[in-house]
Write a protein that holds these residues in place. Structure first.
Motif, PDB file in Angstrom:
ATOM      1  N   HIS A 358       0.830  -1.208   0.000  1.00  0.00           N
ATOM      2  CA  HIS A 358       0.000   0.000   0.000  1.00  0.00           C
ATOM      3  C   HIS A 358       0.864   1.257   0.000  1.00  0.00           C
ATOM      4  N   PRO A 359       0.775   2.084  -1.026  1.00  0.00           N
ATOM      5  CA  PRO A 359       1.576   3.310  -1.061  1.00  0.00           C
ATOM      6  C   PRO A 359       1.202   4.316   0.010  1.00  0.00           C
ATOM      7  N   SER A 360       0.055   4.139   0.661  1.00  0.00           N
ATOM      8  CA  SER A 360      -0.349   5.059   1.725  1.00  0.00           C
ATOM      9  C   SER A 360       0.390   4.806   3.032  1.00  0.00           C
ATOM     10  N   VAL A 361       1.059   3.670   3.158  1.00  0.00           N
ATOM     11  CA  VAL A 361       1.759   3.343   4.406  1.00  0.00           C
ATOM     12  C   VAL A 361       3.197   3.817   4.316  1.00  0.00           C
ATOM     13  N   GLY A 362       3.532   4.829   5.128  1.00  0.00           N
ATOM     14  CA  GLY A 362       4.883   5.361   5.128  1.00  0.00           C
ATOM     15  C   GLY A 362       5.818   4.628   6.061  1.00  0.00           C
ATOM     16  N   GLU A 363       5.317   4.249   7.222  1.00  0.00           N
ATOM     17  CA  GLU A 363       6.162   3.534   8.188  1.00  0.00           C
ATOM     18  C   GLU A 363       5.295   2.669   9.085  1.00  0.00           C
ATOM     19  N   ALA A 372       1.572   1.159  15.147  1.00  0.00           N
ATOM     20  CA  ALA A 372       1.007   2.266  14.392  1.00  0.00           C
ATOM     21  C   ALA A 372       1.461   2.205  12.949  1.00  0.00           C
ATOM     22  N   LEU A 373       0.564   2.600  12.055  1.00  0.00           N
ATOM     23  CA  LEU A 373       0.885   2.797  10.651  1.00  0.00           C
ATOM     24  C   LEU A 373       0.833   4.292  10.370  1.00  0.00           C
ATOM     25  N   GLU A 374       1.915   4.834   9.884  1.00  0.00           N
ATOM     26  CA  GLU A 374       1.986   6.240   9.494  1.00  0.00           C
ATOM     27  C   GLU A 374       1.500   6.329   8.051  1.00  0.00           C
ATOM     28  N   LEU A 375       0.364   6.999   7.827  1.00  0.00           N
ATOM     29  CA  LEU A 375      -0.216   7.082   6.494  1.00  0.00           C
ATOM     30  C   LEU A 375       0.206   8.393   5.825  1.00  0.00           C
ATOM     31  N   VAL A 376       0.632   8.278   4.580  1.00  0.00           N
ATOM     32  CA  VAL A 376       1.237   9.416   3.873  1.00  0.00           C
ATOM     33  C   VAL A 376       0.626   9.575   2.482  1.00  0.00           C
ATOM     34  N   ARG A 377       0.760  10.778   1.949  1.00  0.00           N
ATOM     35  CA  ARG A 377       0.387  11.028   0.560  1.00  0.00           C
ATOM     36  C   ARG A 377       1.497  10.601  -0.390  1.00  0.00           C
ATOM     37  N   ASN A 378       2.708  10.704   0.087  1.00  0.00           N
ATOM     38  CA  ASN A 378       3.854  10.432  -0.773  1.00  0.00           C
ATOM     39  C   ASN A 378       4.968   9.833   0.076  1.00  0.00           C
TER      40      ASN A 378
END
Length: 453
Positions: A358-363, A372-378
């Motif tokens: 999933h590209p929305s998961v940054g870390e 925790a899942l850090e959700l990102v735009r990029n």
């Protein structure tokens, strides 16, 4: 595991709530609270008969799940024997709860002052530190949450502080380590740790060490993002406190009692604070209870000098009976070990797999049943999926993600641009896989808001 649908009762419950209940942290006319009909284990359900897998543990407090029969029975038995009694007396449930807690706290934290929850536990820890040292200031971190009372909301390092920030509470904030969004331009955990400690040491120097009573840290910050500190950081803070005669307070309100796969998160870092606050998991929130575990040196300060503080319901017998039963159940059923084992073998690998898809998961961050899942735009720029402290339309992507999760039968923990995975520590492998599959589906909705489809 659900009752028969009863929408008429649900409508009446909702109507009475909307007419009379004033909800915390909310614009009252903009919320739509779910009417809950019942709960058991890792699930709860509404009056329409819809069942949800609880990936929030309430507010990260039902560590043993909902309605554990042994704890419910212990509360019932205590109510029949002695429903309440004033805190100045020795009461069996209170004494036994304190003994069981002291057995598990690190070092010589062998005295327990009971409160009604986490915020007042932190309030009293700060008061003890100020009286013990005779100093006024307290240092705490940005990206933290310590409670909603006047002192603890000033200690808090997230935007919930702003509306009540008096600017005169004697609180100084500093940056704790967080490599993913480093304030120190670090490239490795080792750099982040060293630079964060240097920053803290400089803050102490410029504030004046002789003015600082305490440093208060969540061992593993919870609501602010489940950010386990890098190796060596807490030990370094301990050294700075010892060097300057500062009281080291660890806030274990959310991280304690099995959440990190250990009795206390401090056990992961081999560090002993001077004061440790707890609440939530101590009795899974079945009856409100919190407290401060106190070192020998600070307890000695009040050996012949009265401690100027107390609560009418300190060590309430029903709450303490629930704590005794909870701690015994956790030991007998291997609940702490279950959190550690499934966190390592199931949750961690699965979440890292979601991050790859999933590209929305940054870390992905976490330990035990605390993730925790850090959700990102990029992913490259690490721009959060929604802006910091977003509300209204700006928060729509996270609202869409949460709605998608609920449609899949998963109740998610959502805060700012993160979703936390914090199910009960009793959760089974099958339940985790069910929840993680629902999370996988909901993240596809979050992906739609990213710069990379």
């Amino acid at each position: 595991m659900t009752a028969q649908p009863n929408p008429e009762t649900g409508a009446a419950v909702k109507a009475a709530d909307r007419a009379h209940v004033f909800h915390s942290w909310s614009a009252q006319e903009l919320i739509d609270p779910l009417a809950v009909a019942g709960a058991k284990g890792s699930y709860f359900w509404d009056y329409e008969g819809r069942r949800y897998l609880d990936f929030t543990s309430g507010l990260v407090f039902t560590n043993i799940g909902h309605q554990h029969p042994k704890v419910v029975a212990a509360i019932q038995e205590q109510a029949g024997r002695m429903a309440t009694f004033a805190p100045a007396f020795a009461v069996e449930a209170r004494s036994e709860a304190a003994r069981l807690i002291a057995e598990r706290t690190p070092g010589d934290l062998d005295k327990v002052f009971f409160t009604n929850g986490g915020a007042d536990a932190v309030e009293h820890a700060v008061r003890m530190a100020r009286l013990h040292t005779g100093r006024p200031k307290v240092l705490s971190a940005y990206r933290s949450y310590h409670g909603g009372t006047q002192q603890t909301i000033n200690l808090t390092g997230d935007p919930r502080r702003w509306a009540s920030d008096s600017g005169t509470a004697g609180v100084v904030h500093f940056w704790a380590p967080f490599l993913y969004r480093s304030r120190f331009y670090a490239q490795t955990q080792e750099q982040e740790c060293a630079r964060a400690l240097e920053h803290l040491e400089t803050t102490i120097a410029f504030e004046g060490p002789a003015t600082i009573a305490a440093i208060v840290l969540e061992t593993v910050p919870g609501t602010a993002g489940v950010m386990p500190p890098p190796p060596g950081y807490l030990a370094g803070v301990r050294e700075l406190c010892d060097k300057h005669g500062i009281v080291f307070v660890l806030d274990e309100v959310m991280a304690g009692f099995g959440r990190t796969g250990t009795w206390f998160a401090a056990d992961l870092y081999d560090v002993v604070p001077d004061l440790m606050t707890f609440a939530k998991g101590v009795n899974s929130g079945y009856v409100p209870l919190g407290g401060v575990a106190i070192s020998g040196a600070i307890a000695e300060t009040f050996a012949r000098r009265p401690y100027p503080g107390g609560l009418t319901y300190s060590g309430h017998p029903l709450a303490c009976a629930a704590a005794v039963a909870t701690i015994n159940v956790m030991a007998e059923e291997g609940i702490v070990e279950n959190a550690a084992r499934l966190g390592e073998s199931v949750v961690g690998p699965a979440l890292r797999g979601l991050a790859e898809r999933h590209p929305s998961v940054g870390e992905v961050r976490g330990v035990g049943m605390f993730w925790a899942l850090e959700l990102v735009r990029n992913r490259e720029t690490r721009e959060p999926l929604i802006p910091y402290d977003a509300t209204g339309e700006a928060a729509a992507p996270m609202a869409a993600f949460a709605a998608a999760a609920k449609a899949e039968g998963l109740w998610p923990f959502v805060n700012m641009n993160r979703t936390h995975v914090v199910p009960p520590c009793t959760v089974s492998e099958a339940e985790l896989k069910e929840g993680l599959a629902a999370l996988d589906s909901a993240l596809s909705v979050a992906d739609g808001f990213t710069d990379r489809p």
